[in-house]
Write an enzyme that holds these catalytic residues in place. Sequence first.
Site, PDB file in Angstrom:
ATOM      1  N   GLU A  16       0.923  -1.064   0.052  1.00  0.00           N
ATOM      2  CA  GLU A  16      -0.009  -0.043   0.160  1.00  0.00           C
ATOM      3  C   GLU A  16       0.785   1.157  -0.110  1.00  0.00           C
ATOM      4  O   GLU A  16       0.497   2.024  -0.565  1.00  0.00           O
ATOM      5  CB  GLU A  16      -0.748   0.100   1.308  1.00  0.00           C
ATOM      6  CG  GLU A  16      -1.950  -1.107   1.180  1.00  0.00           C
ATOM      7  CD  GLU A  16      -1.752  -2.360   1.537  1.00  0.00           C
ATOM      8  OE1 GLU A  16      -2.825  -3.336   1.786  1.00  0.00           O
ATOM      9  OE2 GLU A  16      -0.501  -2.631   1.940  1.00  0.00           O
ATOM     10  N   HIS A 709      18.624   6.496 -10.170  1.00  0.00           N
ATOM     11  CA  HIS A 709      17.577   6.392  -9.136  1.00  0.00           C
ATOM     12  C   HIS A 709      17.044   7.789  -8.934  1.00  0.00           C
ATOM     13  O   HIS A 709      15.940   7.700  -8.024  1.00  0.00           O
ATOM     14  CB  HIS A 709      18.312   5.963  -7.862  1.00  0.00           C
ATOM     15  CG  HIS A 709      18.704   4.573  -7.845  1.00  0.00           C
ATOM     16  ND1 HIS A 709      20.051   4.302  -8.338  1.00  0.00           N
ATOM     17  CD2 HIS A 709      18.385   3.382  -7.596  1.00  0.00           C
ATOM     18  CE1 HIS A 709      20.493   2.994  -8.538  1.00  0.00           C
ATOM     19  NE2 HIS A 709      19.230   2.323  -7.746  1.00  0.00           N
TER      20      HIS A 709
END
Length: 775
Positions: A16, A709
């Site tokens: 989540e 990244h």
Amino acid sequence: MITHNLGYPRIGPKRELKKASESFWEGNISSADLMQAGSVIKKNNWLFQKEAGIDLIPSNDFSFYDHVLDMAVSVGAIPVRFKCLQNYMRNDEAGFYFALARGYQKDGFDITAMEMTKWFDTNYHYIVPEFTRNQKFGFLSRKIVNEFTEAKELGIITKPVLIGPVSFLLMGKAKEESFDTLDLLPELLPVYLDIIYELTAKGARWIQFDEPFLVTDINDRAREMLRIAYEEIGKEFQRLKIMLATYFDGLTENLDTAMALSIDAIHIDLVRAPDQLKTVLEKLPGNMSLSLGLVDGRNIWKNDFTNSLYLIKSAVEAAGADRIMIAPSCSLIHTPVDIDLETDENILPAGIKQWMAFSKQKIDEVVTLRELALSRIADPSDNIKLLFNSENLHSKKSSPLIHSVRVQERLGDILKLEMLSRSDFRTRKMKQRELLKLPVLPSTTIGSFPQTPEVRSWRAKMKKGDISREDYVSLVMKEIGNAIKWQEDAGLDVLVHGEFERNDMVEYFGEMLEGFAFTKNGWIQSYGSRYVKPPVIYGDVNRPRPMTVEWIKYAQSLTNKPVKGMLTGPVTILQWSFVRNDQPLSETCLQIALAIRDEVLDLEKAGIKIIQIDEPALREGLPLKRTDWKDYLDWAVRAFRLTYAGVKDETQIHTHMCYSEFSDIIEQISSLDADVLTIECSRSQMEMLDVFAGYKYPNDIGPGVYDIHSPRIPSEKEIADLLGKAASVIPEDQLWVNPDCGLKTRKWEETKRSIENMIKAVRTVRERYTVPAEK
């Protein structure tokens, strides 16, 4: 006897947090929505642990990105380059927090992200705090206090978890000029005291300080700083219970230091270092409690209750039950959330699942151990939980799934394979140069290209049966074709097929190797919203058939430029899997190496001239104490060299490593004898290359020229400047040009623009050399 936990997974049972964070980054939800998603996860974690029977439940173990970054923000350790942005985003706390981790490139700003590196010997990446000599700290974020308050409103008085002040300074990096970061303790400690004051004012009774550097080779000054820090904290907060947590190894040389600190309890890791219990008990002060880290926080196998109860009994006899605490060995962020979510036996067979425990089950194991230890049953075999546990472990040891006669026979032939040596590097390089005809500063990428939602959906549809295997292969081959054409048009010299058929660089190979099992929801956090689902190595490893050959052959058929065969190395597969715990790691690693060697030789037979065997986890697996390094490095280097034993001199072997400090193992990296080594370098502005220059690294090297990244797009000038730095310390005929790492998690738009800028920079820098680019 008290039960407690050092930390619980922050990602949510079904990821989540990932979904909420990425929705926030995309601008699809507000910061309030993001905070609410986090609150739901925290609440569920706290209530579960309370209902399970944990006495001291942690808070501040939750993070939206990284707990080290959280600590840096909490104490105001904001890098100077972010100060203007901090003022600009003063009303967007969440946005600024993520900018620190991911960089920021809009609204007229172009700021690089903070550095990342591995959390000790795990695959978790943390954001590296940045310090200056005149660093000022301040109580900037109230996250720690706010989370304690949130839990208190649920009726739970938590044990806030803070990174200890000494470990926080040691894991940081001195910027601008070199100095001892421990010099900053007098400036930092008052901020810690402010935070503790607020926590105690809110009702905190226990605080856990993580000082994992106590299990490493720290010096006398660090030991003195620990004494000063905890003496000051203890003096200021005499009613507060202070727990100091260590993990991942034993205290050994630092035992006397730890036992002399002004603390109320110390946590030790009895999974990684069970032998330390005896000496710890001998020196444990009479007023100090001892927390036994008995349940493995790094692996997924069920606890051996009989062994754990023996350790508890020894501790109780020496210190008394009222001074003993039971806990996992470390924070549970390194294990998945709940094994009960694994309901599909086609993915995880019941015969293997029965041996496993995830974080939720590990909490139950902690509580069960306390119950068993206090039950005082005359005949322990009468206890059904203990009996069931013993039978379960026996079934694992005796299972025919575990051992393979063929694999054991192959291990006996390793010495013969190791005699198949190649020529020296200079000889190989001449042959490869003649065959490959690459320009000076050859350009390439590390392997993967963006996996769009559409690409990922193909794999999901095939697994569900919505499309056939043939249709899936056709779709992936079309994507490979598009990637090859784009790379040719962009001007890259050595191409890759893009890895569109792969879910993860370790999971993909594990799915085709015997001895591996998989989960559907066994996710753990690697960094930020990057989660991985490690395979489970439960038995002997073997490669029954080729794994990558057909994909690479097809890609090579589309171009005259060389296409790299892309493989994951044995050490990385080992380190990034949940590994069997019934034999030495070295033996499992050699089994994997033999399987990868089979694939290397098949790629060579198929005409693939360049083969990359990635080992980003080589440095990560290094033991925390130098005395243990040699044994690990010997078998790790041996395993890597075994993967290419018997290849021709003309076959160019690459490897890739990232987010590691290489200075201490540069000789072993050199002894891997890869023809080309690519490494992460951009976040450190090429500082990493100083190590290779000082050592005079003999083979070719590709320092990463931009950070994959971060979503920011580097300019041509920025990349050219970094290349210039690289060329100033490494001879140009040894240099390759590439991004820091694979591009799987990026988007195509930013990837194309970044690579195009990289190619422009390469062409600009090539003009400085007398060697023409086309030769």
